[in-house]
Design a protein around this motif. Structure first.
Motif, PDB file in Angstrom:
ATOM      1  N   ALA A 107      -6.565  12.400 -24.366  1.00  0.00           N
ATOM      2  CA  ALA A 107      -6.435  12.768 -22.951  1.00  0.00           C
ATOM      3  C   ALA A 107      -7.035  11.674 -22.094  1.00  0.00           C
ATOM      4  O   ALA A 107      -6.466  11.263 -21.093  1.00  0.00           O
ATOM      5  CB  ALA A 107      -7.145  14.081 -22.695  1.00  0.00           C
ATOM      6  N   SER A 108      -8.204  11.176 -22.521  1.00  0.00           N
ATOM      7  CA  SER A 108      -8.885  10.210 -21.666  1.00  0.00           C
ATOM      8  C   SER A 108      -8.107   8.906 -21.587  1.00  0.00           C
ATOM      9  O   SER A 108      -8.132   8.225 -20.593  1.00  0.00           O
ATOM     10  CB  SER A 108     -10.282   9.951 -22.182  1.00  0.00           C
ATOM     11  N   SER A 109      -7.402   8.551 -22.687  1.00  0.00           N
ATOM     12  CA  SER A 109      -6.704   7.274 -22.611  1.00  0.00           C
ATOM     13  C   SER A 109      -5.328   7.443 -21.973  1.00  0.00           C
ATOM     14  O   SER A 109      -4.780   6.524 -21.417  1.00  0.00           O
ATOM     15  CB  SER A 109      -6.557   6.673 -24.003  1.00  0.00           C
ATOM     16  N   PHE A 110      -4.775   8.655 -22.073  1.00  0.00           N
ATOM     17  CA  PHE A 110      -3.419   8.860 -21.568  1.00  0.00           C
ATOM     18  C   PHE A 110      -3.381   9.119 -20.081  1.00  0.00           C
ATOM     19  O   PHE A 110      -2.371   8.963 -19.447  1.00  0.00           O
ATOM     20  CB  PHE A 110      -2.762  10.061 -22.259  1.00  0.00           C
ATOM     21  N   THR A 111      -4.525   9.632 -19.547  1.00  0.00           N
ATOM     22  CA  THR A 111      -4.486  10.022 -18.144  1.00  0.00           C
ATOM     23  C   THR A 111      -3.980   8.878 -17.318  1.00  0.00           C
ATOM     24  O   THR A 111      -4.523   7.791 -17.379  1.00  0.00           O
ATOM     25  CB  THR A 111      -5.885  10.354 -17.638  1.00  0.00           C
ATOM     26  N   PRO A 112      -2.925   9.104 -16.522  1.00  0.00           N
ATOM     27  CA  PRO A 112      -2.468   8.037 -15.634  1.00  0.00           C
ATOM     28  C   PRO A 112      -3.693   7.741 -14.809  1.00  0.00           C
ATOM     29  O   PRO A 112      -4.218   8.612 -14.160  1.00  0.00           O
ATOM     30  CB  PRO A 112      -1.401   8.714 -14.789  1.00  0.00           C
ATOM     31  N   ASP A 113      -4.063   6.545 -14.851  1.00  0.00           N
ATOM     32  CA  ASP A 113      -5.393   6.119 -14.468  1.00  0.00           C
ATOM     33  C   ASP A 113      -5.984   6.896 -13.305  1.00  0.00           C
ATOM     34  O   ASP A 113      -5.666   6.690 -12.156  1.00  0.00           O
ATOM     35  CB  ASP A 113      -5.357   4.633 -14.157  1.00  0.00           C
ATOM     36  N   TYR A 114      -6.909   7.771 -13.666  1.00  0.00           N
ATOM     37  CA  TYR A 114      -7.486   8.692 -12.694  1.00  0.00           C
ATOM     38  C   TYR A 114      -8.298   7.939 -11.642  1.00  0.00           C
ATOM     39  O   TYR A 114      -8.195   8.201 -10.451  1.00  0.00           O
ATOM     40  CB  TYR A 114      -8.369   9.669 -13.453  1.00  0.00           C
ATOM     41  N   ALA A 115      -9.069   6.972 -12.130  1.00  0.00           N
ATOM     42  CA  ALA A 115      -9.918   6.232 -11.184  1.00  0.00           C
ATOM     43  C   ALA A 115      -9.052   5.519 -10.161  1.00  0.00           C
ATOM     44  O   ALA A 115      -9.335   5.514  -8.966  1.00  0.00           O
ATOM     45  CB  ALA A 115     -10.755   5.227 -11.948  1.00  0.00           C
ATOM     46  N   LYS A 116      -7.953   4.925 -10.667  1.00  0.00           N
ATOM     47  CA  LYS A 116      -7.049   4.195  -9.786  1.00  0.00           C
ATOM     48  C   LYS A 116      -6.540   5.147  -8.710  1.00  0.00           C
ATOM     49  O   LYS A 116      -6.492   4.819  -7.537  1.00  0.00           O
ATOM     50  CB  LYS A 116      -5.866   3.684 -10.595  1.00  0.00           C
ATOM     51  N   ALA A 117      -6.158   6.339  -9.158  1.00  0.00           N
ATOM     52  CA  ALA A 117      -5.612   7.314  -8.217  1.00  0.00           C
ATOM     53  C   ALA A 117      -6.645   7.626  -7.149  1.00  0.00           C
ATOM     54  O   ALA A 117      -6.329   7.735  -5.976  1.00  0.00           O
ATOM     55  CB  ALA A 117      -5.233   8.587  -8.962  1.00  0.00           C
ATOM     56  N   LYS A 118      -7.912   7.746  -7.582  1.00  0.00           N
ATOM     57  CA  LYS A 118      -8.942   8.101  -6.618  1.00  0.00           C
ATOM     58  C   LYS A 118      -9.118   6.998  -5.591  1.00  0.00           C
ATOM     59  O   LYS A 118      -9.197   7.253  -4.395  1.00  0.00           O
ATOM     60  CB  LYS A 118     -10.261   8.308  -7.352  1.00  0.00           C
ATOM     61  N   ILE A 119      -9.166   5.765  -6.067  1.00  0.00           N
ATOM     62  CA  ILE A 119      -9.356   4.651  -5.134  1.00  0.00           C
ATOM     63  C   ILE A 119      -8.174   4.594  -4.177  1.00  0.00           C
ATOM     64  O   ILE A 119      -8.339   4.470  -2.972  1.00  0.00           O
ATOM     65  CB  ILE A 119      -9.476   3.324  -5.907  1.00  0.00           C
ATOM     66  N   ARG A 167       0.840  -1.200   0.000  1.00  0.00           N
ATOM     67  CA  ARG A 167       0.000   0.000   0.000  1.00  0.00           C
ATOM     68  C   ARG A 167       0.875   1.250   0.000  1.00  0.00           C
ATOM     69  O   ARG A 167       0.602   2.213  -0.696  1.00  0.00           O
ATOM     70  CB  ARG A 167      -0.908  -0.010   1.230  1.00  0.00           C
ATOM     71  N   LEU A 168       1.940   1.217   0.801  1.00  0.00           N
ATOM     72  CA  LEU A 168       2.834   2.383   0.843  1.00  0.00           C
ATOM     73  C   LEU A 168       3.519   2.563  -0.500  1.00  0.00           C
ATOM     74  O   LEU A 168       3.692   3.681  -0.986  1.00  0.00           O
ATOM     75  CB  LEU A 168       3.907   2.199   1.913  1.00  0.00           C
ATOM     76  N   ALA A 169       3.936   1.445  -1.094  1.00  0.00           N
ATOM     77  CA  ALA A 169       4.716   1.548  -2.324  1.00  0.00           C
ATOM     78  C   ALA A 169       3.832   2.027  -3.460  1.00  0.00           C
ATOM     79  O   ALA A 169       4.160   2.978  -4.156  1.00  0.00           O
ATOM     80  CB  ALA A 169       5.317   0.204  -2.668  1.00  0.00           C
ATOM     81  N   THR A 170       2.664   1.375  -3.649  1.00  0.00           N
ATOM     82  CA  THR A 170       1.899   1.674  -4.850  1.00  0.00           C
ATOM     83  C   THR A 170       0.857   2.762  -4.626  1.00  0.00           C
ATOM     84  O   THR A 170       0.797   3.710  -5.388  1.00  0.00           O
ATOM     85  CB  THR A 170       1.202   0.411  -5.372  1.00  0.00           C
ATOM     86  N   ASP A 171       0.050   2.628  -3.555  1.00  0.00           N
ATOM     87  CA  ASP A 171      -1.012   3.620  -3.386  1.00  0.00           C
ATOM     88  C   ASP A 171      -0.462   5.029  -3.406  1.00  0.00           C
ATOM     89  O   ASP A 171      -0.974   5.895  -4.101  1.00  0.00           O
ATOM     90  CB  ASP A 171      -1.754   3.407  -2.057  1.00  0.00           C
ATOM     91  N   ALA A 172       0.604   5.252  -2.642  1.00  0.00           N
ATOM     92  CA  ALA A 172       1.108   6.619  -2.531  1.00  0.00           C
ATOM     93  C   ALA A 172       1.531   7.142  -3.894  1.00  0.00           C
ATOM     94  O   ALA A 172       1.291   8.300  -4.226  1.00  0.00           O
ATOM     95  CB  ALA A 172       2.278   6.669  -1.566  1.00  0.00           C
ATOM     96  N   SER A 173       2.160   6.275  -4.709  1.00  0.00           N
ATOM     97  CA  SER A 173       2.615   6.807  -5.987  1.00  0.00           C
ATOM     98  C   SER A 173       1.460   6.916  -6.978  1.00  0.00           C
ATOM     99  O   SER A 173       1.497   7.721  -7.897  1.00  0.00           O
ATOM    100  CB  SER A 173       3.744   5.957  -6.558  1.00  0.00           C
ATOM    101  N   GLN A 174       0.401   6.111  -6.768  1.00  0.00           N
ATOM    102  CA  GLN A 174      -0.747   6.243  -7.671  1.00  0.00           C
ATOM    103  C   GLN A 174      -1.525   7.515  -7.411  1.00  0.00           C
ATOM    104  O   GLN A 174      -2.114   8.091  -8.316  1.00  0.00           O
ATOM    105  CB  GLN A 174      -1.689   5.048  -7.510  1.00  0.00           C
ATOM    106  N   VAL A 175      -1.501   7.958  -6.158  1.00  0.00           N
ATOM    107  CA  VAL A 175      -2.265   9.159  -5.810  1.00  0.00           C
ATOM    108  C   VAL A 175      -1.796  10.340  -6.653  1.00  0.00           C
ATOM    109  O   VAL A 175      -2.569  11.222  -7.002  1.00  0.00           O
ATOM    110  CB  VAL A 175      -2.119   9.468  -4.310  1.00  0.00           C
ATOM    111  N   GLN A 176      -0.506  10.325  -6.993  1.00  0.00           N
ATOM    112  CA  GLN A 176       0.034  11.368  -7.861  1.00  0.00           C
ATOM    113  C   GLN A 176      -0.861  11.592  -9.063  1.00  0.00           C
ATOM    114  O   GLN A 176      -1.035  12.695  -9.523  1.00  0.00           O
ATOM    115  CB  GLN A 176       1.370  10.880  -8.404  1.00  0.00           C
ATOM    116  N   GLY A 177      -1.385  10.481  -9.609  1.00  0.00           N
ATOM    117  CA  GLY A 177      -2.207  10.568 -10.806  1.00  0.00           C
ATOM    118  C   GLY A 177      -3.392  11.496 -10.621  1.00  0.00           C
ATOM    119  O   GLY A 177      -3.944  12.005 -11.596  1.00  0.00           O
TER     120      GLY A 177
END
Length: 1276
Positions: free
Chosen positions: A989-1001, A815-825
């Motif tokens: 834009a919609s396909s390139f966005t570093p997965d926004y939904a993932k970032a939100k979750i 969670r620390l490794a991935t979640d934190a870096s996904q939030v960047q998205g």
């Protein structure tokens, strides 16, 4: 563009080593039907690929028509001229020449445009149908082949011998079945079709270019490598590997700390660990920023080159049109866009290559396994079956090594005979080869030399399934499958009736407890039998062995993992069933072996002695030593057996000789934990929908300190967004110049426009770089901040929180490794994308409506469709993969259960059943895949053809406007290209966005952690503290259940007190709540009812950090941290800096100093991860020194010596006696000898104290304690 060439080269070299499967070998399981489908699909792709270049052809013709019409209109404005027989003439009838050429006229722009519209619609429909077939056929063909691969692979795995499983972990095989086969699927499904289509577009695009004009094509091609280089370097820069490596250090700190959270808490090391983690984050942050900067730079470089390229192409192309007249303006467009489209498609084909490469790498391992020949084939029909079995088993000069450790000799020249119908017991120190002999009898392995015979037949000549059907086995850690109790027993033998099951259950002493359960025999035992206690699992396993009505019964430490009470019941069951069968029993508790017919003593892989209990005692060999060791303390021999064997048992566990099955069990639990986490994230996602609004704003709040970066990044993004619409203006302007009558004016305008391209290129470079750098910087700072805060809040949670499987150390570190870096998205790059798209669309719409609002509306109708098709395609490609995964989870459960428990499956001969079961589970995913392929094909087709329809409608309507409203054709091109471009920008834009939904979750999960208010927080300053801390303890009517196991009450009203300076010892069978009481004192948990008092204060009101600072603890398995011995001792007191003198002083008290001086680096010796470089006794003494340096008022000893051998035990015991002086001490012990001189001894049973007093008092009472000491009977 010529994407990622250089990167491919780098990767190729690495991959060559792993890939041993050619691309076409991937299709080795294809049937003729599949091959036909794939061929038709490929043809469709080829033709589909030609559609885009074909459209350019029409586009060029259309442009020429528009320009001709425009020229005609300009000329006919002159009243002197008129239109005669399709050419323009002067009114007097003489021909009008322009540039020494006649000028055509009489063009009916509307009919022409209608004609073109039909072309477009035709191509569009063809594309719709072709792409539907291209995708559907390939996907279905792939699904059929993958179905075969899965079944073949699983079938082969179930046939392989146990030795192979020793070398391949269960977790790895399960991932292979799921992920690797999915990779093969990706490599042979739609990706191939898309690859063929893109390559075909590439070829046809260049063809159109070269046919149109080879000079211009060559000029453009000459510049392309510059773009290719940029793209390639960028791909290399993307290598996140470095960043992850840099994070790995911090990750391992987190992992180490979270896995030993109790130790960290007990010694108050939270602050220290949080700082240690943070310092390790700096490196990861630096890499992330570096990466962002490089990517920003290359992105700028690429756009810069692209715009310069445009400028060059138009400048040179216009020369060819105006000066040498080699090209028409339409031809110029054809060539330019032909080459552009070709280059783009080549670039887009490269991700497919990646899919192929990873598919081939995955196939290498899987296909090699499928082709493997098992050493022992458990499904073979060969070998004979004996008519009558007596059950004489003999070992003739057997030598053996495990295939996974060929250098360690397990058995050497072993000779034993086991008589039929007798019970033979194997005893000996761990690692002497007892369990290995049992595995040879089951023929899990072949002996390296010598042979094993059954009734004088070498077991290698017997049919293997038949041989295993004669044998019933009960192991130390029995494996149950996650189904009902009845089913588990039924696994013992095919076609068993319910009566047989009940009979077996009765024989195994299991019938009564089964009938007490609400669903009786239909009770589910849970994953791995998790719902049952050890004793219940053991008895079900015995029933399963009995239902086979075996001739040979193998008992491998069948009772060692049980507490005294369950042991007695299980032992009784075993004694009942041994009668009349050839039985081999391995045991560590000698009390269980005494009444065997023969006892065989093992040592170093040989059978060194054989006889009955009495005979062997006289021999004074291995058996004698074991017996005396187990009853060495001064009390009567028998008294100690019970007790010491427990210790003995733990000792042998610790050395775990062959127990690879343990490893499997552990891996399996990790897997199930991961599995649980997966399913949980699904559930959590749904709950998290509600927090959406707040999440993003909260993330931005965390990002607040970086606002200048965010601002500059947004400015860069806004400028970048306006560039594309500007391009639309310039592009149409160039077309406009071609219809100007004056050649000099034409050239001047074109030069001006090309200069503008150069300016745009320069600006683009700067702003792209700005956007990349600024967002990377702010994003990395945010990631680090979140990781730090997250880790800090994890350390602040109460211990009960860590008991929850979702919060296992593995899950938390991920969670620390991935979640934190996904939030960047959700912040940086996301904001950039949004700003970019918004400005792009706004600028496009402003331009479009400014030049022609009517046409804009028509084109706008298609905009949502174009945007939507972009989104759809991106979504489909990803969604497709995910749905498959979910469908396969059921099958995954079957395979992982079979693989993780392969020994049990093989022992029961149930391989075929699992294979059939697995194949059943595969039907559903397959039908789902076929269904999906049609939907996917249709959507793909739709997405591909929308743009053709849009062109048809817009240009047809444009033609109408040119005649009726008299707008210039330039504007038609301007509006159409502006709107279409903004549409594609939207899609992109919609396909390139570093997965926004993932970032939100990820963010929502993260904030859930931060918002969680722990029941007890170490970081809080509230709570009582007082000065003269004495250390009087009292438990008042404490009741407690573990939050993770709410069903079982561990303490049921504990009452006991101990004055400062006294020693209290807890005695009792395992699970009676001894260790729990210690955990309540440390406040790892708080009692559900009742109170724990320290110096008269209730612990719930005392400040946690203060309370823990007064307590030192030495536990059975001491946890050390990676670092030097001195650091580990200093860990005892994290509140101050400890001078070296104190460390040495503490080490002397713990009898550790002498040993440390013998080490080369003395106190700076690194102890290894979790102290792996040291022996148990050494670790234990470091732990004691760590507790002493704390100078605690209360000392807790949780079985501190039980895991040691006799030598180290004496030293450690002496150290402990020293440490106890003048402190309140609570000791928990398994061996009674260690606690006889304690002030108070409390005997516990089922969570209450049944008697207490000193050793002498309790002996005089002649109750439970007396019984324990004199007989070693179980405490009931």
């Amino acid at each position: 563009f010529f994407f990622s060439r250089s990167e491919k080269k780098v990767k190729k070299k690495k991959k060559e080593k792993e890939i041993r499967v050619g691309f076409f070998q991937l299709f080795r399981f294809a049937t003729t039907t599949d091959i036909t489908m794939m061929i038709i699909g490929s043809l469709c792709s080829l033709v589909h690929g030609a559609a885009q270049p074909l459209m350019l052809f029409i586009y060029g013709m259309m442009t020429d028509t528009f320009i001709a019409y425009e020229k005609e209109t300009q000329h006919l404005q002159d009243p002197e001229k008129t239109c005669l027989n399709g050419t323009i003439s002067w009114n007097n009838g003489s021909e009008f020449l322009f540039d020494n050429d006649t000028v055509l006229c009489g063009i009916n722009i509307e009919t022409e445009m209608t004609q073109f519209a039909y072309y477009y619609v035709g191509i569009g429909l063809a594309v719709l149908i072709l792409s539907y077939f291209q995708i559907t056929l390939w996907v279905i063909a792939a699904a059929r082949q993958i179905q075969i691969v899965r079944t073949e692979y699983f079938r082969k795995i179930m046939r392989l011998d146990i030795g192979w499983f020793d070398c391949n972990s269960a977790g790895e095989l399960n991932t292979r079945i799921s992920d690797d086969i999915n990779k093969i699927n990706n490599a042979i499904a739609d990706q191939v079709a898309i690859f063929i289509e893109r390559i075909s577009t590439f070829i046809f695009g260049f063809l159109i270019g070269f046919l149109g004009n080879w000079k211009l094509t060559l000029v453009i091609v000459a510049v392309s490598p510059l773009i290719g280089i940029g793209a390639g370097l960028m791909a290399v820069a993307r290598l996140t590997g470095r960043e992850l490596k840099a994070y790995a250090k911090a990750g391992s700190v987190a992992d180490e700390v979270l896995s030993s959270i109790r130790t960290v808490a007990a010694f108050g090391g939270e602050k220290r660990e949080a700082d240690r983690y943070d310092t390790n984050l700096i490196e990861a942050q630096a890499w992330g920023i570096r990466k962002g900067t490089i990517i920003g730079f290359f992105q700028g470089y690429m756009w810069c080159i692209i715009f310069l390229c445009y400028g060059l192409a138009f400048w040179y192309g216009s020369k060819l049109v105006i000066e040498t007249k080699e090209l028409t303006p339409g031809g110029l467009l054809q060539v330019f866009f032909g080459v552009l489209v070709a280059a783009t498609n080549l670039g887009q084909a490269s991700p497919c290559l990646e899919a192929f490469a990873s598919g081939r790498a995955a196939a290498t391992i899987i296909y090699e396994t499928i082709d493997k020949n098992p050493v022992i084939d458990c499904m073979s029909e060969e070998g004979h079956k004996l008519d009558k079995v007596k059950g004489v088993i003999q070992f003739h000069d057997v030598n053996f090594q495990y295939p996974s450790r060929p250098d360690v000799k397990i058995l050497s020249d072993l000779n034993i005979t086991i008589n039929p119908g007798e019970t033979t017991a194997f005893v000996g120190p761990s690692g002497s080869g007892k369990s290995s002999t049992i595995q040879l009898i089951q023929r899990f392995y072949e002996p390296t030399d010598g042979k094993v015979t059954l009734d004088d037949h070498d077991i290698r000549t017997l049919n293997i399934q038949w041989l295993r059907s004669l044998i019933g086995i009960v192991e130390q850690e029995p494996v149950l499958f996650s189904t009902t109790i009845a089913e588990n027993i039924r696994y013992g033998r095919d076609n068993v009736t319910m009566d047989d099951i009940i009979k077996a259950a009765k024989e195994a002493n299991a019938y009564n407890f089964i009938m007490e359960l609400p669903q009786q025999f239909d009770t589910l035992v849970g994953e791995g039998g998790g719902q049952m206690s050890g004793g219940q699992k053991q008895r079900i396993a015995i029933a399963r062995a009995l239902v086979r009505n075996p001739r040979i019964l193998l008992l491998d430490m069948a009772t060692s993992a049980l507490d005294n009470e369950s042991e007695a019941v299980v032992q009784e069951a075993l004694d009942k069933v041994r009668v009349g069968r050839t039985t081999i029993s391995i045991a560590h508790r000698l009390s269980t072996v005494r009444n065997a017919d023969t006892i065989v003593g093992f040592d170093g892989g040989r059978a060194v002695e054989k006889g009955t209990h009495q005979e062997l005692l006289k021999l004074e060999g291995v058996y004698f030593t074991l017996v005396t060791l187990q009853s060495q303390n001064e009390a009567p021999e028998k008294a100690k057996t019970e007790d010491n064997t427990v210790a003995e048992k733990q000792r042998t566990f610790s050395r775990g000789s062959y127990r690879s099955s343990f490893r499997l069990v552990i891996k399996f639990t990790m897997l199930t934990v991961a599995h649980v986490c997966k399913t949980l994230t699904h559930i959590q996602c749904n709950n998290l929908e509600n927090h959406k609004t707040s999440v993003v704003t909260r993330v931005l709040k965390y990002n607040k300190p970086e606002w200048p970066y965010l601002l500059f990044g947004s400015i860069g993004a806004a400028v970048n967004g306006t560039v594309t619409p500007l391009y639309a203006i310039l592009f149409s302007q160039i077309l406009g110049t071609f219809s100007l009558p004056d050649a000099v004016e034409q050239q001047r305008q074109i030069n001006g426009i090309c200069l503008l391209f150069v300016c745009i290129a320069a600006v683009s470079f700067v702003t792209q770089f700005l956007q990349g750098y600024a967002f990377a910087k702010s994003g990395e700072l945010l990631t680090r901040r979140l990781r730090r805060v997250g880790f800090h809040s994890m350390l602040g949670q109460e211990i009960g929180w860590f008991d929850d499987n979702n919060n296992s150390p593995g899950a938390l570190t991920t969670r620390l490794a991935t979640d934190a870096s996904q939030v960047q998205g959700a912040t940086g790059s996301q904001i950039g994308m949004i700003v970019n798209s918004v400005t792009n669309i706004l600028a496009s719409l402003i331009i479009a409506f400014y030049f022609s609002w009517k046409l804009s509306f028509v084109v706008l109708c298609f905009l949502p469709l174009i945007g939507f098709s972009g989104v759809l395609q991106a979504k489909l490609l990803t969604g497709f993969a995910n749905q498959d995964k979910i469908a396969l989870e059921e099958a995954g459960k079957v395979s992982s259960e079979a693989i993780s428990n392969i020994r049990t499956v093989a022992g029961l001969g149930k391989e075929k059943m699992f294979v059939e079961f697995y194949e059943k589970q595969l039907v559903l995913p397959y039908t789902a895949a076929v269904k999906k392929s049609h939907v996917y094909g249709a959507c793909f087709g739709f997405a591909q053809c929308v743009i053709f329809m849009a062109y048809a409608a817009s240009f047809r309507f444009g033609g109408f406007l040119v005649t009726s409203d008299g707008i210039s054709y330039i504007y038609v091109f301007r509006v159409v290209s502006a709107v279409v471009m903004s549409g594609t920008a939207l899609g992109r834009a919609s396909s390139f966005t570093p997965d926004y939904a993932k970032a939100k979750i990820a963010a929502a999960q993260f904030f859930k952690l931060l918002d969680r208010i722990p029941k007890t927080s170490v970081f809080s300053t509230s709570g009582e503290k007082w000065d003269n801390f004495k250390g009087d303890l009292e438990f008042l009517n404490c009741k407690f259940t573990y939050p993770s196991r709410p069903v079982t009450m561990v303490l049921r009203g504990l009452n006991i007190s101990v004055k400062s300076g006294q020693t209290l010892a807890f005695v009792g069978s395992s699970g009676c709540g001894k260790s729990t009481s210690v955990q309540l004192l440390e406040r790892f948990y708080d009692p559900d009812e009742g109170t724990v008092l320290v110096d008269g204060h209730a612990t719930t009101d005392v400040n946690i950090a203060f309370l823990r600072s007064k307590i030192g603890i030495v536990s059975q398995e001491p946890v050390l941290f990676e670092g030097s011995i001195a650091d580990n001792i200093k860990y005892g007191d994290n509140a101050r800096d400890i001078p070296m003198e104190e460390v040495i002083e503490a080490a002397k008290k713990a009898y550790l100093h002498e040993f440390v001086l013998t080490l080369p680096d003395k106190y700076d010796t690194n102890v290894g991860i979790q102290g792996s470089q040291l022996s148990r006794g050494q670790k234990q003494r470091i732990a004691i020194a760590r507790a002493i340096i704390r100078d605690p008022k209360i000392l807790l000893l949780d079985e501190a010596t039980s895991a040691l051998d006799t030598e180290s035990e004496k030293t450690v015991q002496a150290a402990l006696d020293e440490a106890r002086q003048g402190r309140t001490c609570i000791a928990i012990a398994h061996r009674l000898s260690t606690i006889q001189n304690c002030d108070i001894i409390a005997v516990m049973s089922q969570g209450v104290i049944i008697e207490k007093g000193s050793h002498a008092e309790l002996m005089a009472l002649k109750k439970a304690y007396y019984k324990l000491v004199t007989t070693g009977a179980p405490i009931s």
